[in-house]
Design a protein around this motif. Structure first.
Motif, short mmCIF file in Angstrom:
data_model
loop_
_atom_site.label_atom_id
_atom_site.label_comp_id
_atom_site.label_asym_id
_atom_site.label_seq_id
_atom_site.Cartn_x
_atom_site.Cartn_y
_atom_site.Cartn_z
N VAL A 117 0.85 -1.20 0.00
CA VAL A 117 0.00 0.00 0.00
C VAL A 117 0.88 1.25 0.00
CG1 VAL A 117 -1.63 1.36 1.37
CG2 VAL A 117 -2.03 -1.08 1.04
N TYR A 118 1.91 1.26 0.85
CA TYR A 118 2.82 2.41 0.89
C TYR A 118 3.50 2.62 -0.46
CZ TYR A 118 6.82 5.33 1.76
OH TYR A 118 7.76 6.33 1.66
N VAL A 119 4.07 1.57 -1.01
CA VAL A 119 4.84 1.69 -2.26
C VAL A 119 3.93 2.12 -3.41
CG1 VAL A 119 6.11 0.37 -4.01
CG2 VAL A 119 6.71 0.15 -1.60
N PHE A 120 2.75 1.53 -3.52
CA PHE A 120 1.83 1.92 -4.59
C PHE A 120 1.36 3.36 -4.44
CE2 PHE A 120 2.08 -2.30 -5.90
CZ PHE A 120 1.27 -2.58 -6.98
N THR A 121 1.22 3.82 -3.20
CA THR A 121 0.81 5.21 -2.97
C THR A 121 1.97 6.14 -3.28
OG1 THR A 121 -0.68 4.45 -1.22
CG2 THR A 121 -0.21 6.80 -1.30
N TRP A 122 3.16 5.78 -2.88
CA TRP A 122 4.34 6.62 -3.04
C TRP A 122 4.83 6.66 -4.48
CZ3 TRP A 122 9.37 4.41 -3.88
CH2 TRP A 122 10.40 5.36 -3.94
N LEU A 123 4.88 5.50 -5.11
CA LEU A 123 5.51 5.39 -6.42
C LEU A 123 4.62 5.88 -7.55
CD1 LEU A 123 8.19 4.39 -7.53
CD2 LEU A 123 7.15 2.16 -7.88
N ILE A 124 3.35 5.61 -7.46
CA ILE A 124 2.45 5.91 -8.57
C ILE A 124 1.39 6.89 -8.07
CG2 ILE A 124 0.93 4.91 -10.30
CD1 ILE A 124 2.36 2.18 -9.58
N ASN A 125 1.70 8.19 -8.14
CA ASN A 125 0.71 9.18 -7.72
C ASN A 125 0.81 10.43 -8.58
OD1 ASN A 125 2.39 11.31 -6.43
ND2 ASN A 125 2.87 9.72 -4.95
N ILE A 126 -0.32 11.12 -8.67
CA ILE A 126 -0.42 12.37 -9.43
C ILE A 126 -1.01 13.41 -8.49
CG2 ILE A 126 -1.50 13.53 -11.39
CD1 ILE A 126 -1.80 10.65 -12.63
N ARG A 127 -0.27 14.47 -8.25
CA ARG A 127 -0.77 15.56 -7.39
C ARG A 127 -1.84 16.35 -8.13
NH1 ARG A 127 2.21 16.21 -2.62
NH2 ARG A 127 4.14 15.06 -2.71
N LEU A 128 -2.87 16.71 -7.39
CA LEU A 128 -3.99 17.46 -7.98
C LEU A 128 -3.74 18.96 -7.83
CD1 LEU A 128 -6.92 15.35 -6.52
CD2 LEU A 128 -5.94 15.23 -8.81
N PRO A 129 -3.56 19.67 -8.94
CA PRO A 129 -3.28 21.10 -8.85
C PRO A 129 -4.50 21.93 -8.48
CG PRO A 129 -3.42 20.43 -11.13
CD PRO A 129 -3.54 19.18 -10.31
N PHE A 130 -5.69 21.42 -8.66
CA PHE A 130 -6.90 22.20 -8.42
C PHE A 130 -7.48 21.99 -7.02
CE2 PHE A 130 -7.97 18.25 -10.53
CZ PHE A 130 -8.88 17.70 -9.64
N ALA A 131 -6.95 21.05 -6.25
CA ALA A 131 -7.47 20.80 -4.90
C ALA A 131 -6.95 21.87 -3.95
CB ALA A 131 -7.06 19.42 -4.42
N PRO A 132 -7.82 22.47 -3.14
CA PRO A 132 -7.40 23.58 -2.29
C PRO A 132 -6.33 23.21 -1.27
CG PRO A 132 -9.73 23.06 -1.92
CD PRO A 132 -9.24 22.20 -3.02
N GLN A 133 -6.39 22.04 -0.70
CA GLN A 133 -5.39 21.63 0.29
C GLN A 133 -4.43 20.61 -0.29
OE1 GLN A 133 -4.84 22.63 3.50
NE2 GLN A 133 -6.25 24.26 2.99
N GLY A 134 -4.29 20.57 -1.58
CA GLY A 134 -3.44 19.58 -2.21
C GLY A 134 -4.27 18.35 -2.50
N GLY A 135 -3.67 17.22 -2.35
CA GLY A 135 -4.34 15.97 -2.62
C GLY A 135 -3.70 15.28 -3.80
#
Length: 182
Positions: A31-49
């Motif tokens: 779960v950690y590796v899949f969350t860390w390795l394959i993620n896309i930050r959302l530029p439109f989310a107010p607090q990130g995400g």
């Protein structure tokens, strides 16, 4: 003869515990590796995400190994990601929200088998995630649309940090958020 029976049941229990710990540890790591390795930050989310694939191993482990493994693997794996990736303030909430997702996913799939129940369980888990983070955001900002935490709105920080009514570190945090549009 009763000693042999007792030793045999103790050995079985010990083997089951080792299996549970091993499977859960592997689940946390994936779960950690899949969350860390394959993620896309959302530029439109107010607090990130971000969007990530950490839910994939969470769902698989909850379906295959049950609610306890799903809850621990999901909560600890994604909570650990938050702690190590700059989302520290979100880690306790992630631990609870994602832990609940794993528990509900495992609970539903332990009781009912079949593809349609897996889909129902995933939808329930997604509803928990959306609702949990929505409530966390609402509690944190007082306004779901606001990009500024309530603590920052109540402080009077200018960009030079000279006029601050809260701790200076909080002003620096506000400035960093402004600078990086987070």
């Amino acid at each position: 003869m009763s000693e042999t029976k007792t030793m045999s049941s103790t050995k079985t229990t010990s083997t089951e515990q080792v299996r549970f710990l091993t499977v859960t540890a592997i689940g946390i790591a994936l779960v950690y590796v899949f969350t860390w390795l394959i993620n896309i930050r959302l530029p439109f989310a107010p607090q990130g995400g971000l969007i990530h694939l950490g839910n994939v191993p969470l769902f698989i482990f909850a379906i295959l190994f049950g609610k306890k493994t799903g809850a621990i693997a999901g909560g600890v794996g994604m909570g650990l990601f938050d702690l190590l990736s700059g989302w520290t303030a979100w880690a306790p909430f992630t631990f609870v929200i994602v832990g609940c997702m794993g528990f509900v996913m495992g609970w539903i799939t332990e009781k009912k088998q079949g593809f349609q129940w897996y889909v129902v369980a995933m939808l329930a888990a997604c509803a928990i995630k959306i609702g949990g983070y929505y409530l966390r955001q609402l509690d944190h900002t007082g306004d779901i649309d606001s990009g500024q935490p309530a603590s920052d709105r109540n402080s009077s920080c200018d960009r030079s940090y000279h006029h601050c009514t809260v701790k200076e570190s909080s002003c620096k945090t506000v400035e960093l958020r402004r600078r990086f549009h987070v």
